[in-house]
Scaffold this active site. Structure first.
Site, short mmCIF file in Angstrom:
data_model
loop_
_atom_site.label_atom_id
_atom_site.label_comp_id
_atom_site.label_asym_id
_atom_site.label_seq_id
_atom_site.Cartn_x
_atom_site.Cartn_y
_atom_site.Cartn_z
N GLU A 84 -2.09 -9.06 4.58
CA GLU A 84 -2.05 -9.42 6.00
C GLU A 84 -3.43 -9.51 6.64
O GLU A 84 -3.61 -10.11 7.70
CB GLU A 84 -1.17 -8.42 6.78
N HIS A 90 -3.85 -5.40 0.86
CA HIS A 90 -3.29 -5.79 2.17
C HIS A 90 -3.38 -7.31 2.37
O HIS A 90 -4.41 -7.81 2.84
CB HIS A 90 -4.03 -5.08 3.30
N SER A 108 2.94 -13.03 33.17
CA SER A 108 3.96 -13.08 34.22
C SER A 108 4.21 -14.52 34.67
O SER A 108 5.33 -14.89 35.04
CB SER A 108 3.59 -12.19 35.41
N CYS A 162 0.83 -1.21 0.00
CA CYS A 162 0.00 0.00 0.00
C CYS A 162 0.87 1.26 0.00
O CYS A 162 1.53 1.54 -1.00
CB CYS A 162 -0.97 -0.04 1.19
#
Ligand code: XMP
Length: 515
Positions: free
Chosen positions: A168, A166, A225, A80
């Protein structure tokens, strides 16, 4: 490791490019568009991708790229804006304010091309552009077109490709194939990216960085975590790893105990459990206003953290954090700086974290991973499903799910009701279909009848949403029968709750949490 480097010009879907390529096993890194092209940066880089952007090449602040990238002989794919920038830089012409194309646009592939290998002669692309290519840059030839504009072009001598669509975006047909044709086929990158490889590489890095010094990690109970803790335990000696869990008294049912027992099972020697319930509830006393409550919780967290860490008497220690790649690229590395919408961050950074960062004593063992990759790593490291797929939980915990003043009694009521809700979702196979589910205790009581007596109980709201990242959310389409049964279970078992409601608001306009 073979890498495809993505230069981010601020496109909304830039991160998706990296995700798609990792899905086919190619390691990707995203850097800001103005990162200088140096031999150091290009180590292992087999391909370059210039991302999309909200800018037009004609705008005065339009992002530009170091021209040296075009000289290093590494294949380039412009997507793009990336295509338009390549075109403009190499002497072609971009048409500003051309006929716009948004959403699904059918394309014709005009000639065989390695980028479109196995794609066929036509496909449904996904577009989002205002400007378009008017004249290809010298040396380029057209490979693919829409009814209105050039959709893909390649250079006859250099390995430069430009595409207007695009690949993706998941709605783009053959999108992943086109990206993988570029990375694996054209660039010849090896598909070396896997969790085992990550563990090996990152493990060596952490070991080299920390040496024999101690490392402290604050555990929140969430998946990031916990995975970071297990990873540290795997690569360092158990004597080095200090895990601290601050129980604010605002945690979910059974959460603190479960986390501790898992960490101990996984070899943790030093789990410092801090019971800070009184300090948090004390700070919240009398507060009703949401922002005041959030501030009180945040300030108390910082104070408790400082007091408790000082008590450990650790000197010269590293602070580990479960920071993800998304957090890092959005804050530290300057990626996304040309993006037009900036994601709001909820996580509080404490003075301790800031000081450790300045001293270079921070370790972020998940710093190259996306959330779903962290889950995969957690599975690889043997964490149970209950931790890996646990729904997100906000830092202020139940403090923002008890509307109005927070008291110990209300925490108990909410924990009990929420515990029942979550267990039922799991039993009924609904938990994994939902992105986040929880209960909210309202500062409202209503009349009911139990036996022959009048009751005056709290109103509890159930929330269940589907989402990708918490930035937007839809109401979960809850099977009505399950909802009725769960409601009745809660009102029967939690005496203080007299009425249950289901929150049917999406985000926007509502937020996921109620405060
Ligand atoms: P909202 O309520 O803003 O929530 O729609 C979006 C997502 O963020 C979580 N959330 C927080 N997480 N600290 C956090 O770590 C916070 O202060 C906080 N507030 C909201 C929320 O649970 C949802 O997943």
């Amino acid at each position: 490791m073979d890498t495809v480097l993505i230069l981010d010009f601020g496109g909304q879907t830039c991160q998706l490019i990296a995700r798609r390529l990792r899905e086919v096993g190619v390691f990707t890194e995203i850097v800001a568009f103005d990162t200088p092209c140096t031999p150091e940066l290009l180590k292992g880089v087999k391909g370059l991708i210039f991302s999309g952007s909200p800018y037009s090449v004609y705008e005065p602040e339009a992002p530009k790229v170091d021209p040296a990238y075009l000289e290093v002989g590494i294949p380039i794919l412009g997507i793009c804006y990336g295509f338009q920038l390549l075109t403009q830089t190499l002497g072609g012409k971009v048409k500003g304010q051309a006929l716009k194309e948004y959403g699904r646009v059918p394309l014709r592939v005009l000639q065989p091309d390695p980028l479109f290998e196995a794609v066929g002669q036509g496909f449904q692309s996904w577009m989002s552009h205002g400007d378009s290519i008017e004249v290809l840059a010298p040396g380029f030839e057209l490979v693919c077109e829409s009814d209105h504009h050039p959709a893909a072009a390649r250079h006859r001598s250099f390995k430069f490709w430009g595409i207007q669509f695009h690949p993706e975006v998941s709605h783009c047909e053959y999108g992943t194939l086109i990206l993988s044709n570029f990375a694996l086929g054209i660039c010849g990158a090896k598909a070396e990216w896997s969790m085992d490889r990550y563990l090996e590489l990152e493990g060596d890095k952490v070991k080299a960085q920390i040496g024999s010094r101690p490392v402290l990690l604050l555990i929140s109970g969430g998946v990031d975590s916990t995975v970071a803790a297990v990873m540290l335990l795997k690569v360092l000696s158990p004597e080095q790893v200090h895990l601290m869990y601050i129980d604010t008294g605002l945690m979910r049912q059974g959460e603190s105990k479960e986390v501790e027992s898992i960490l101990r099972t996984l070899g943790a020697r030093y789990v410092h459990l801090v019971d800070a319930e009184e300090r948090f509830l004390g700070a919240l006393k009398g507060l009703e206003e949401p922002e005041a409550k959030r501030k009180a919780i945040g300030d108390t967290f910082i104070r408790v953290q400082e007091q408790e860490v000082a008590l450990l008497n650790l000197s010269d220690y590293y602070l580990a954090q479960g920071t993800l790649y998304t957090d890092l690229i959005e804050s530290g590395k300057g990626v996304g700086k040309k993006a037009k919408v900036i994601k709001s961050h909820h996580n509080v950074s404490s003075p301790l974290v800031e000081a450790k960062r300045r001293a270079g004593l921070i370790v972020e063992p998940l710093g190259m991973l996306y959330k779903d990759e962290v889950r995969l790593l957690g599975e690889r490291l043997g964490l149970p499903e209950s931790v890996i797929w646990r729904h997100p939980f906000p830092g202020p915990g139940l403090g923002i799910r008890i509307l109005g003043e927070v008291t110990k009694d209300k925490c108990e009521i909410l924990r009990q009701a929420d515990g029942l809700y979550i267990v039922e979702l799991k039993k009924r196979g609904l938990y994994r279909q939902i992105w986040q589910a929880f209960s909210v205790l309202l500062p409202v009581r209503s009349v009911g009848v139990t036996g022959d007596a009048r009751d005056y109980g709290y109103v509890l709201a159930l929330r269940a949403v589907t989402s990708k990242d918490g930035m937007t959310a839809d109401v979960f389409d809850f099977p009505f029968k399950d909802l009725l049964e769960i409601s009745s279970l809660i009102t029967n078992q939690v005496k203080a709750v007299g009425r249950v409601t289901y929150d049917i608001s999406s985000k926007p306009p509502s937020t996921i949490e109620w405060e």
